[in-house]
Write a protein that holds these residues in place. Sequence first.
Motif, mmCIF file in Angstrom:
data_model
loop_
_atom_site.group_PDB
_atom_site.id
_atom_site.type_symbol
_atom_site.label_atom_id
_atom_site.label_comp_id
_atom_site.label_asym_id
_atom_site.label_seq_id
_atom_site.Cartn_x
_atom_site.Cartn_y
_atom_site.Cartn_z
ATOM 1 N N LYS A 1 43.720 59.387 44.455
ATOM 2 C CA LYS A 1 44.303 58.348 43.627
ATOM 3 C C LYS A 1 45.324 57.542 44.421
ATOM 4 O O LYS A 1 46.095 58.096 45.209
ATOM 5 C CB LYS A 1 44.987 58.970 42.403
ATOM 6 C CG LYS A 1 44.016 59.590 41.414
ATOM 7 C CD LYS A 1 43.183 58.528 40.723
ATOM 8 C CE LYS A 1 42.310 59.136 39.650
ATOM 9 N NZ LYS A 1 41.526 58.120 38.925
ATOM 10 N N THR A 2 45.340 56.226 44.200
ATOM 11 C CA THR A 2 46.312 55.371 44.879
ATOM 12 C C THR A 2 47.595 55.310 44.067
ATOM 13 O O THR A 2 47.620 55.618 42.877
ATOM 14 C CB THR A 2 45.754 53.949 45.043
ATOM 15 O OG1 THR A 2 45.588 53.360 43.743
ATOM 16 C CG2 THR A 2 44.410 53.969 45.763
ATOM 17 N N GLU A 3 48.650 54.892 44.718
ATOM 18 C CA GLU A 3 49.946 54.785 44.049
ATOM 19 C C GLU A 3 50.143 53.423 43.380
ATOM 20 O O GLU A 3 51.054 53.246 42.591
ATOM 21 C CB GLU A 3 51.079 55.009 45.066
ATOM 22 C CG GLU A 3 51.104 56.413 45.669
ATOM 23 C CD GLU A 3 51.331 57.488 44.625
ATOM 24 O OE1 GLU A 3 52.113 57.241 43.681
ATOM 25 O OE2 GLU A 3 50.725 58.566 44.735
ATOM 26 N N LYS A 4 49.278 52.468 43.701
ATOM 27 C CA LYS A 4 49.455 51.126 43.160
ATOM 28 C C LYS A 4 49.157 51.106 41.669
ATOM 29 O O LYS A 4 48.449 51.973 41.127
ATOM 30 C CB LYS A 4 48.563 50.128 43.891
ATOM 31 C CG LYS A 4 47.074 50.247 43.569
ATOM 32 C CD LYS A 4 46.285 49.134 44.240
ATOM 33 C CE LYS A 4 44.820 49.161 43.811
ATOM 34 N NZ LYS A 4 44.046 48.048 44.383
ATOM 35 N N ASN A 5 49.708 50.122 40.982
ATOM 36 C CA ASN A 5 49.466 49.968 39.552
ATOM 37 C C ASN A 5 47.992 49.690 39.284
ATOM 38 O O ASN A 5 47.331 48.964 40.036
ATOM 39 C CB ASN A 5 50.321 48.828 38.987
ATOM 40 C CG ASN A 5 51.784 49.188 38.899
ATOM 41 O OD1 ASN A 5 52.142 50.363 38.858
ATOM 42 N ND2 ASN A 5 52.645 48.182 38.859
ATOM 43 N N ARG A 6 47.500 50.283 38.225
ATOM 44 C CA ARG A 6 46.124 50.065 37.814
ATOM 45 C C ARG A 6 46.080 49.776 36.327
ATOM 46 O O ARG A 6 47.008 50.107 35.585
ATOM 47 C CB ARG A 6 45.276 51.323 38.081
ATOM 48 C CG ARG A 6 45.144 51.744 39.530
ATOM 49 C CD ARG A 6 44.327 50.743 40.338
ATOM 50 N NE ARG A 6 43.017 50.460 39.758
ATOM 51 C CZ ARG A 6 41.946 51.255 39.900
ATOM 52 N NH1 ARG A 6 42.031 52.385 40.576
ATOM 53 N NH2 ARG A 6 40.779 50.920 39.365
ATOM 54 N N GLU B 1 41.517 53.147 35.697
ATOM 55 C CA GLU B 1 41.904 54.379 36.390
ATOM 56 C C GLU B 1 41.237 55.590 35.738
ATOM 57 O O GLU B 1 40.837 56.543 36.412
ATOM 58 C CB GLU B 1 43.419 54.545 36.371
ATOM 59 C CG GLU B 1 43.899 55.733 37.187
ATOM 60 C CD GLU B 1 45.412 55.823 37.269
ATOM 61 O OE1 GLU B 1 45.912 56.538 38.159
ATOM 62 O OE2 GLU B 1 46.093 55.193 36.441
ATOM 63 N N ASP C 1 41.670 42.879 38.666
ATOM 64 C CA ASP C 1 42.403 42.208 39.735
ATOM 65 C C ASP C 1 43.162 40.990 39.209
ATOM 66 O O ASP C 1 44.320 40.757 39.576
ATOM 67 C CB ASP C 1 41.444 41.778 40.850
ATOM 68 C CG ASP C 1 41.001 42.955 41.721
ATOM 69 O OD1 ASP C 1 41.636 44.031 41.616
ATOM 70 O OD2 ASP C 1 40.046 42.786 42.497
ATOM 71 N N LEU D 1 46.197 42.097 37.070
ATOM 72 C CA LEU D 1 47.263 42.673 37.878
ATOM 73 C C LEU D 1 47.989 41.618 38.712
ATOM 74 O O LEU D 1 49.178 41.752 39.006
ATOM 75 C CB LEU D 1 46.713 43.769 38.790
ATOM 76 C CG LEU D 1 46.236 45.049 38.089
ATOM 77 C CD1 LEU D 1 45.618 46.004 39.102
ATOM 78 C CD2 LEU D 1 47.371 45.730 37.328
ATOM 79 N N GLU D 2 47.285 40.541 39.086
ATOM 80 C CA GLU D 2 47.854 39.533 39.972
ATOM 81 C C GLU D 2 48.575 38.408 39.233
ATOM 82 O O GLU D 2 49.465 37.767 39.796
ATOM 83 C CB GLU D 2 46.750 38.928 40.849
ATOM 84 C CG GLU D 2 46.176 39.908 41.865
ATOM 85 C CD GLU D 2 44.938 39.355 42.550
ATOM 86 O OE1 GLU D 2 44.731 38.120 42.500
ATOM 87 O OE2 GLU D 2 44.160 40.150 43.123
ATOM 88 N N GLN E 1 53.294 45.981 32.196
ATOM 89 C CA GLN E 1 52.121 46.853 32.306
ATOM 90 C C GLN E 1 51.466 47.059 30.955
ATOM 91 O O GLN E 1 50.234 47.115 30.844
ATOM 92 C CB GLN E 1 52.521 48.209 32.913
ATOM 93 C CG GLN E 1 51.339 49.110 33.273
ATOM 94 C CD GLN E 1 50.457 48.509 34.359
ATOM 95 O OE1 GLN E 1 50.941 47.872 35.290
ATOM 96 N NE2 GLN E 1 49.155 48.707 34.240
#
Length: 339
Positions: free
Chosen positions: A30-35, A40, A131, A134-135, A155
């Motif tokens: 798992k990545t630490e970036k927001n999803r 997720e 994407d 989130l952007e 979020q």
Amino acid sequence: LTYLPCKYAFNFFYSVEGSILFMHKVVAEKTEKNRIELMEANEIDAMFLEKMIVHLKKNYDIISLDEVHKRLESLNNYKRKFIAITFDDGYKDNLTLAYPIFKKYNVPFTVYITNSFPNHTAKLWWYMLEDIILEYSEITFLCKKKRYHFKTNSQEEKNRSFLSIRELLINASKKELSLILEQLENSYNKNLESYIKKEALNWDEIETLSKDPLVTIGCHTVNHLALKTLSEEEIIEEVIKSKNELQQKIGQEINHFAYPYGTSNEIREREINILNSLNVFKTSTTTRTGNVFSSHKDFKNSLPRIQVLGTQRDISVLNMYLWGFLPALKNRFRRVVTV
């Protein structure tokens, strides 16, 4: 201290034959970036997948969908409950990350292929939408001459907007869907084609998987559209064309089907009756949460499944689904879950 007594007491009244699990993607970690929360949840990390398989092998018979069909047909008394493991859509990581784990433990599994994935014609709008949300701090587009505007600062707003737009896209007609996606691509500088090339299995990789007896290739329609938005003729075309192309590509009979999306919002009595009338699959699975009972022998074209969530880290939560406690509560103790 009360877990095992409760389990056995519950099983006495609500004993299941087994369960069909489903997942989508596997990630290395798992990545630490927001999803986006839902995105997720659709991604299982490889370490948890292996942990889950080790646990399941100790406690269940992990079988193929062909064996699920045989068990439902025979109605013999088996010593252990069964588990069947499935993946939807046809993501590349099913081969690169999941397959080595299943091979290591000699465990069968199924990959339901959406033909537009290997044909590179699929529009993986859910990745593009994530994407964009989130952007950007807001999203605007037109649909049926109505302007939709979503604020995506926090979020919480991002998660809520994703769910709202997702529902809109799933329920849109093919023409409406194309128009919305074209707007999103142009307005937010995205390229849908790039997502499919990165994420999807190609035909050579699907053929490689299919040659292993542990792997069952299933059908998931050509274009992964919600069947309720299609006419009967369109549904039949989506299903039969998918089955025929898969059979031609891998040189094997395709005996199992999964409904796109698969909730009671996307498939109802009409869609299931169409699959029944076609009579070309041994089993068809939904995403309705539920266990499999012997009485499902009469509903093999609408079998429930249990999703293994990427946000899940505790095997005990999965256990409560498998021995029926959480599905029973969710379905008000109704055993046969179809539509």
